[in-house]
Scaffold this active site. Structure first.
Site, short mmCIF file in Angstrom:
data_model
loop_
_atom_site.label_atom_id
_atom_site.label_comp_id
_atom_site.label_asym_id
_atom_site.label_seq_id
_atom_site.Cartn_x
_atom_site.Cartn_y
_atom_site.Cartn_z
N LYS A 10 17.66 -21.61 66.10
CA LYS A 10 16.60 -20.94 65.34
C LYS A 10 16.40 -19.56 65.91
O LYS A 10 16.66 -19.32 67.11
CB LYS A 10 15.28 -21.71 65.45
CG LYS A 10 14.30 -21.42 64.33
CD LYS A 10 14.75 -22.07 63.03
CE LYS A 10 13.75 -21.83 61.92
NZ LYS A 10 14.17 -22.52 60.68
N VAL A 24 10.68 -24.62 48.24
CA VAL A 24 11.14 -25.99 48.00
C VAL A 24 10.12 -26.81 47.21
O VAL A 24 10.48 -27.56 46.31
CB VAL A 24 11.45 -26.70 49.33
CG1 VAL A 24 11.90 -28.13 49.09
CG2 VAL A 24 12.53 -25.94 50.10
N GLY A 25 8.85 -26.65 47.53
CA GLY A 25 7.82 -27.50 46.95
C GLY A 25 7.75 -27.47 45.45
O GLY A 25 7.54 -28.51 44.80
#
Length: 351
Positions: A80, A178-179
């Site tokens: 990350k 995404v939601g």
């Protein structure tokens, strides 16, 4: 390599920081594991209150990526990077190119993608300095949502004995990248969908389009539902918020839905089936892995849909062994890492 429990620095192969006053870059890269391949992970830009908070988030997200790639069987590791700053006001071409040079200094050990505060345009700028970059030609969010939908369907079948979502209530918390795709897929499957977002207009627009209800953000966790899907920032389930949960299944794509792993035990004791986010959200990285192999969205879809059977298997194994789904999922990731063999350790800090 131990993946569960508190994050400790010794778990990581490499953690490096860089500060460049001339470009404004303040960034951290964490490479958790390259045992199975280069460490894939998004570039998050967020106005952290300080270096310590940024480091903690970076480490937790990198470790989650190792779990995700290993459990999905990908030839990739976990990493990350975070940039400390407000993406709305602090993001410049010079800063992004500086971050690209920072990434390139790791010699290909870390491969970046999009995350909160970055998108395809930012990846293209970073890619002018870094040799290998993903997500430059599109957003993998739909495939992340498709994999999550397959996993949620498997969880519903595990809990209720049928994969039919008709009449099941699903709360989608966060309808960004995404939601909103997940909410649409659940609606098409005849679930009764409730959506919420910190940007209320975003939730209202989507709800009007798909026929969903709208909740205030503070209502989401306490709403009685069959499925609660956190799809925004992580750590929404913590010791303070967990008592309010009224869901049967907790299954979202936010990274690190649980603020700490040991919350999986009291969740199970309350009869809440937790689908680990690093299993559920692997559709996007599966697509990126397919792209790195020369494939495309069409060839990635069958691999993404394997998330459904994987979730079903993990939940069945957890029930049979009387352990939490998180324990079963982590064991799967650790076993695949173990079979990959040791990886050299190269830790350090640069400025």
């Amino acid at each position: 390599m131990k993946l569960s429990g508190p994050v400790v620095m010794d778990e990581f192969e490499q953690v490096v920081t860089r500060e460049e006053p001339e470009t404004g870059l303040r960034a951290i890269i964490a490479v958790h594991s390259t045992a199975r391949g280069p460490a894939l992970g998004g570039v998050r830009m967020w106005p952290y209150p300080g270096h310590a908070a940024a480091l903690d988030d970076c480490l937790r997200l990198a470790r989650a990526m190792t779990r995700k790639t290993a459990a999905a069987g990908l030839r990739l590791g976990g990493g990350k990077s975070v940039i400390i700053g407000d993406s709305a006001t602090d993001k410049t071409t010079e800063l992004l190119r500086a971050h690209g040079r920072f990434i390139q200094s790791l010699g290909g050990r870390y491969v970046p993608g999009i995350d909160v505060g970055t998108g395809a345009e930012e990846m293209r700028v970073i890619g002018t300095e870094a040799a290998t970059v993903t997500c430059t030609e599109g957003d993998p969010s739909y495939l992340t949502a498709l994999g999550a939908f397959a996993g949620i369907t498997a969880a519903v079948e595990h809990v209720y004995g049928s994969a039919d979502l008709s009449g099941r209530t699903a709360v989608v918390q966060g309808v960004g990248h995404v939601g909103h795709h997940l909410a649409r897929l659940l609606t098409k499957a005849s679930a009764a969908v409730l959506v919420t977002d910190v940007v209320r207009s975003r939730a209202e627009t989507l709800a009007a389009e798909i026929g969903a209800g709208v909740l205030e953000p503070e209502e989401a966790l306490a709403t009685r539902c069959d499925v609660l899907a956190p799809c925004a920032l992580g750590e929404v389930v913590n010791p303070a918020t967990m008592p309010a949960l009224r869901c049967e299944i907790l299954a979202g794509v936010a990274n690190n839905v649980l603020s700490q792993d040991d919350l999986a035990t009291p969740l199970a004791a309350r009869g809440i089936t937790f689908v680990p986010d690093f299993i559920l959200s692997a559709g996007g990285i599966t697509f990126l892995d397919e792209q790195l192999r020369g494939g495309d969205e069409r060839s990635a879809v069958p691999r993404v849909l394997e998330i459904g059977p994987r979730v079903g298997s993990i939940l069945a194994e957890a029930r049979a062994a009387a352990v939490t789904p998180l324990d079963a999922a982590t064991a799967l990731a650790e076993e695949r890492l173990r079979l990959s063999g040791p990886t050299p350790i190269d830790r350090g800090t640069t400025r």
